[in-house]
Motif scaffolding. Structure first.
Motif, PDB file in Angstrom:
ATOM      1  N   ALA A 115       6.654 -26.528  17.086  1.00 38.46           N
ATOM      2  CA  ALA A 115       8.072 -26.297  16.781  1.00 38.46           C
ATOM      3  C   ALA A 115       8.234 -25.435  15.527  1.00 38.46           C
ATOM      4  CB  ALA A 115       8.790 -27.634  16.602  1.00 38.46           C
ATOM      5  N   CYS A 116       7.470 -25.737  14.472  1.00 34.29           N
ATOM      6  CA  CYS A 116       7.562 -24.939  13.246  1.00 34.29           C
ATOM      7  C   CYS A 116       7.106 -23.511  13.493  1.00 34.29           C
ATOM      8  CB  CYS A 116       6.717 -25.574  12.147  1.00 34.29           C
ATOM      9  SG  CYS A 116       7.358 -27.143  11.524  1.00 34.29           S
ATOM     10  N   GLY A 117       6.076 -23.356  14.310  1.00 39.38           N
ATOM     11  CA  GLY A 117       5.586 -22.019  14.619  1.00 39.38           C
ATOM     12  C   GLY A 117       6.635 -21.165  15.303  1.00 39.38           C
ATOM     13  N   GLN A 118       7.412 -21.764  16.218  1.00 37.12           N
ATOM     14  CA  GLN A 118       8.472 -21.014  16.900  1.00 37.12           C
ATOM     15  C   GLN A 118       9.538 -20.556  15.909  1.00 37.12           C
ATOM     16  OE1 GLN A 118       9.905 -22.377  20.832  1.00 37.12           O
ATOM     17  NE2 GLN A 118       8.341 -23.973  20.721  1.00 37.12           N
ATOM     18  N   LEU A 119       9.892 -21.408  14.973  1.00 32.03           N
ATOM     19  CA  LEU A 119      10.893 -21.021  13.970  1.00 32.03           C
ATOM     20  C   LEU A 119      10.374 -19.895  13.082  1.00 32.03           C
ATOM     21  CD1 LEU A 119      12.274 -24.520  12.893  1.00 32.03           C
ATOM     22  CD2 LEU A 119      13.307 -22.867  14.461  1.00 32.03           C
ATOM     23  N   PHE A 120       9.112 -19.958  12.680  1.00 36.74           N
ATOM     24  CA  PHE A 120       8.534 -18.884  11.880  1.00 36.74           C
ATOM     25  C   PHE A 120       8.493 -17.565  12.673  1.00 36.74           C
ATOM     26  CE2 PHE A 120       6.578 -22.163   9.053  1.00 36.74           C
ATOM     27  CZ  PHE A 120       7.025 -21.636   7.857  1.00 36.74           C
ATOM     28  N   ALA A 140       5.231 -15.668   2.727  1.00 37.11           N
ATOM     29  CA  ALA A 140       5.568 -17.036   3.132  1.00 37.11           C
ATOM     30  C   ALA A 140       5.575 -17.165   4.659  1.00 37.11           C
ATOM     31  CB  ALA A 140       6.924 -17.428   2.559  1.00 37.11           C
ATOM     32  N   CYS A 141       6.123 -16.148   5.332  1.00 30.50           N
ATOM     33  CA  CYS A 141       6.121 -16.152   6.800  1.00 30.50           C
ATOM     34  C   CYS A 141       4.693 -16.105   7.344  1.00 30.50           C
ATOM     35  CB  CYS A 141       6.917 -14.961   7.335  1.00 30.50           C
ATOM     36  SG  CYS A 141       8.700 -15.094   7.105  1.00 30.50           S
ATOM     37  N   PHE A 194       4.932  -8.965  12.693  1.00 31.58           N
ATOM     38  CA  PHE A 194       4.615 -10.210  13.377  1.00 31.58           C
ATOM     39  C   PHE A 194       3.329 -10.090  14.197  1.00 31.58           C
ATOM     40  CE2 PHE A 194       4.953 -12.431  17.491  1.00 31.58           C
ATOM     41  CZ  PHE A 194       4.822 -13.735  17.040  1.00 31.58           C
ATOM     42  N   THR A 195       3.180  -8.982  14.919  1.00 29.76           N
ATOM     43  CA  THR A 195       1.992  -8.790  15.746  1.00 29.76           C
ATOM     44  C   THR A 195       0.728  -8.732  14.901  1.00 29.76           C
ATOM     45  OG1 THR A 195       3.345  -7.542  17.331  1.00 29.76           O
ATOM     46  CG2 THR A 195       0.952  -7.333  17.525  1.00 29.76           C
ATOM     47  N   ILE A 196       0.785  -8.069  13.761  1.00 26.99           N
ATOM     48  CA  ILE A 196      -0.378  -7.998  12.869  1.00 26.99           C
ATOM     49  C   ILE A 196      -0.755  -9.402  12.381  1.00 26.99           C
ATOM     50  CG2 ILE A 196      -1.174  -7.191  10.620  1.00 26.99           C
ATOM     51  CD1 ILE A 196       0.483  -4.668  11.059  1.00 26.99           C
ATOM     52  N   ILE A 197       0.243 -10.171  11.979  1.00 24.97           N
ATOM     53  CA  ILE A 197      -0.021 -11.533  11.489  1.00 24.97           C
ATOM     54  C   ILE A 197      -0.671 -12.380  12.580  1.00 24.97           C
ATOM     55  CG2 ILE A 197       1.059 -13.667  10.694  1.00 24.97           C
ATOM     56  CD1 ILE A 197       3.201 -11.908   9.343  1.00 24.97           C
ATOM     57  N   GLU A 246      20.409  -6.266  -0.987  1.00 24.15           N
ATOM     58  CA  GLU A 246      20.250  -6.568  -2.406  1.00 24.15           C
ATOM     59  C   GLU A 246      18.889  -7.174  -2.728  1.00 24.15           C
ATOM     60  OE1 GLU A 246      22.183 -10.060  -0.320  1.00 24.15           O
ATOM     61  OE2 GLU A 246      22.390  -7.865  -0.401  1.00 24.15           O
ATOM     62  N   SER A 247      18.080  -7.491  -1.728  1.00 23.23           N
ATOM     63  CA  SER A 247      16.782  -8.107  -1.987  1.00 23.23           C
ATOM     64  C   SER A 247      15.838  -7.096  -2.612  1.00 23.23           C
ATOM     65  CB  SER A 247      16.184  -8.643  -0.685  1.00 23.23           C
ATOM     66  OG  SER A 247      16.968  -9.701  -0.189  1.00 23.23           O
ATOM     67  N   SER A 248      15.132  -7.536  -3.631  1.00 22.97           N
ATOM     68  CA  SER A 248      14.159  -6.668  -4.289  1.00 22.97           C
ATOM     69  C   SER A 248      12.878  -6.623  -3.473  1.00 22.97           C
ATOM     70  CB  SER A 248      13.866  -7.198  -5.685  1.00 22.97           C
ATOM     71  OG  SER A 248      13.220  -8.458  -5.602  1.00 22.97           O
ATOM     72  N   PRO A 249      12.054  -5.566  -3.659  1.00 24.09           N
ATOM     73  CA  PRO A 249      10.772  -5.496  -2.954  1.00 24.09           C
ATOM     74  C   PRO A 249       9.887  -6.704  -3.220  1.00 24.09           C
ATOM     75  CG  PRO A 249      11.317  -3.383  -3.948  1.00 24.09           C
ATOM     76  CD  PRO A 249      12.338  -4.350  -4.444  1.00 24.09           C
ATOM     77  N   THR A 250       9.970  -7.240  -4.432  1.00 22.25           N
ATOM     78  CA  THR A 250       9.152  -8.419  -4.756  1.00 22.25           C
ATOM     79  C   THR A 250       9.563  -9.621  -3.920  1.00 22.25           C
ATOM     80  OG1 THR A 250       8.903  -7.634  -7.037  1.00 22.25           O
ATOM     81  CG2 THR A 250       8.428  -9.962  -6.603  1.00 22.25           C
ATOM     82  N   LYS A 251      10.887  -9.831  -3.798  1.00 20.69           N
ATOM     83  CA  LYS A 251      11.359 -10.952  -2.993  1.00 20.69           C
ATOM     84  C   LYS A 251      10.999 -10.776  -1.525  1.00 20.69           C
ATOM     85  CE  LYS A 251      15.273 -12.404  -5.889  1.00 20.69           C
ATOM     86  NZ  LYS A 251      16.744 -12.603  -5.932  1.00 20.69           N
TER      87      LYS A 251
END
Length: 431
Positions: free
Chosen positions: A349-354, A114-115, A367-370, A102-107
């Motif tokens: 720790a935050c990096g692992q969660l992301f 954000a990630c 993820f690899t591109i980022i 149900e998620s829109s492309p914008t979301k």
């Protein structure tokens, strides 16, 4: 399946010539990185060897059937677990894309941004702080030159204690699959993870941060070799081609740095050997964790298990050496260091969660591109903040490395698109 710990001995033997390097006047022989490496290994062995003997004893005496009492549940989980490998269900696979329909492309775009922002902020801050802690002095005044923090193992401990706490809280707050792997199997990945992190910090005493970041990009090659040894994997021709391009780019960058008097003074034999150790240990860690995922577990459970043993190993070694209280005393004398060490742990720790969230919702390719962009930005940021010089030839080598990394992402995406299963069967992606 036992890990090839004989590689540890080979690394120490290779490092022997570096012991002869002239130390600075204020250094003691025990400050040599190779000596500290061996001392750390001895500390880990005092925990690992008794644990190994206990596991062998419980298995040989068939404790799972005859055991009773208060300790039985703990020993059962740590030594036996649920030995039957069930494979990782799709809903718990670390690489499954679970975008809500149900998620829109914008979301979805906003979530991806954000990630990306979270990963960049976490790891760029972590890289800047890492270089600050390992290469700059604390307590510097007009009359006092200041002192550098020496114990890389304490920084590893700080990172792991927060990571295991975050993983435990997340596991308690979210629904997790029933754990299947014997807990002791995490110790192999934990030990190699500790050693790779130690090498990563220690290498900055001898080589520049841009050199370290670019050399880390070349770990694709040992990861492939370790994949063949540990998991018996096979690879496509384009994977070998991009690996060769990465090696070429790194070689050009290192050679160009060697022509610069300023960079050649810090790119030492010790730095090269330590960096090789990082790549070796990190390659084993990723492949062993990949093998562990054949048990029914989530990435958060993996994060908790590996970091739990890492805390046990590092705190035991630090206490045996008396380094834990020395490092805490250094932190008390230099509050700025305490702030930097705490921020390092938070970013890690935050990096692992992301990482887990990005791979699960958007796939390994995104993820690899980022993270590839993060490596390029980390080099640029380090050069701006700490004044590292890069020649035109070095820039060409960097461009070759990042081009090869993007080619790997593109080729992998094309291959997965061709192998995409029929509708109703979600594709599983692995890092």
């Amino acid at each position: 399946m036992e890990p090839p710990w004989s590689a540890l001995l080979a690394l120490v033997l290779l490092a022997a010539p570096a012991w002869a390097e002239d130390p600075s006047p204020e250094e003691h022989w025990s400050d040599f990185w190779a000596v500290r490496f061996i001392i750390n290994l001895a500390g880990y062995a005092t925990i690992l060897l008794p644990g190994y003997l206990l596991v062998k004893y419980f298995k040989r005496t068939n404790y799972l059937e005859r055991g009773r009492g208060f300790c039985f549940p703990v020993i059962s989980v740590c030594v036996f677990g649920h030995e039957v490998k069930t494979g990782l269900p799709e809903e718990h696979s670390p690489g499954v894309r679970t975008e809500p329909a149900e998620s829109s492309p914008t979301k979805q775009t906003l979530r991806l941004l954000a990630c990306a922002l979270g990963l960049q902020v976490s790891y760029l801050t972590w890289g800047v702080l890492q270089e600050r802690v390992m290469t700059r002095t604390y307590g510097k005044t007009d009359t006092d030159p200041g002192v550098k923090f020496r114990d890389s193992q304490f920084l590893v401990f700080m990172n792991r204690i927060l990571a295991v706490t975050v993983a435990a809280v997340c596991c308690a707050m979210t629904k997790q699959p029933r754990h299947g792997a014997p807990m002791y199997k995490y110790s192999f990945a934990s030990l190699s993870n500790i050693l790779s992190s130690w090498c990563q910090y220690e290498a900055l005493k001898f080589i520049s941060f841009p050199t370290q970041v670019l050399a880390k990009a070349s770990k694709v090659i040992p990861v492939m070799l370790m994949g063949k040894l540990v998991s018996h994997k096979s690879y496509e021709y384009w994977e070998y081609l991009t690996a060769v391009l990465i090696s070429f780019g790194v070689s050009v960058f290192l050679l160009s740095s060697g022509q610069d008097h300023r960079t050649s003074s810090i790119t030492t034999f010790s730095g090269v050997v330590i960096l090789a150790g990082y790549i070796l240990f990190d390659s084993f860690t990723s492949n062993w964790q990949d093998a562990l995922f054949t048990y029914k577990m989530s990435p958060l459970q993996m994060m908790f298990g590996v970091n739990l043993f890492s805390c046990l190993f590092t705190v035991g070694s630090l206490l045996e050496q008396g380094a834990l209280f020395q490092s805490m005393a250094f932190m008390a004398r230099h509050p700025e260091f305490g702030l930097h060490a705490a921020l390092l742990s938070v970013c890690s720790a935050c990096g692992q969660l992301f990482i887990f969230y990005t791979i699960r919702h958007f796939g390994a390719a995104a993820f690899t591109i980022i993270m590839t962009l993060r490596q390029a930005l980390a080099i640029l940021l380090s050069c701006l903040l700490y004044g590292h010089a890069i020649t035109l030839l070095g820039a060409l080598g960097m461009a070759t490395v990042f081009l090869a990394l993007f080619l790997r992402v593109y080729a992998r995406t094309r291959v997965r698109a061709k192998k995409r299963p029929v509708q109703g069967e979600p594709a599983v992606q692995k890092v």
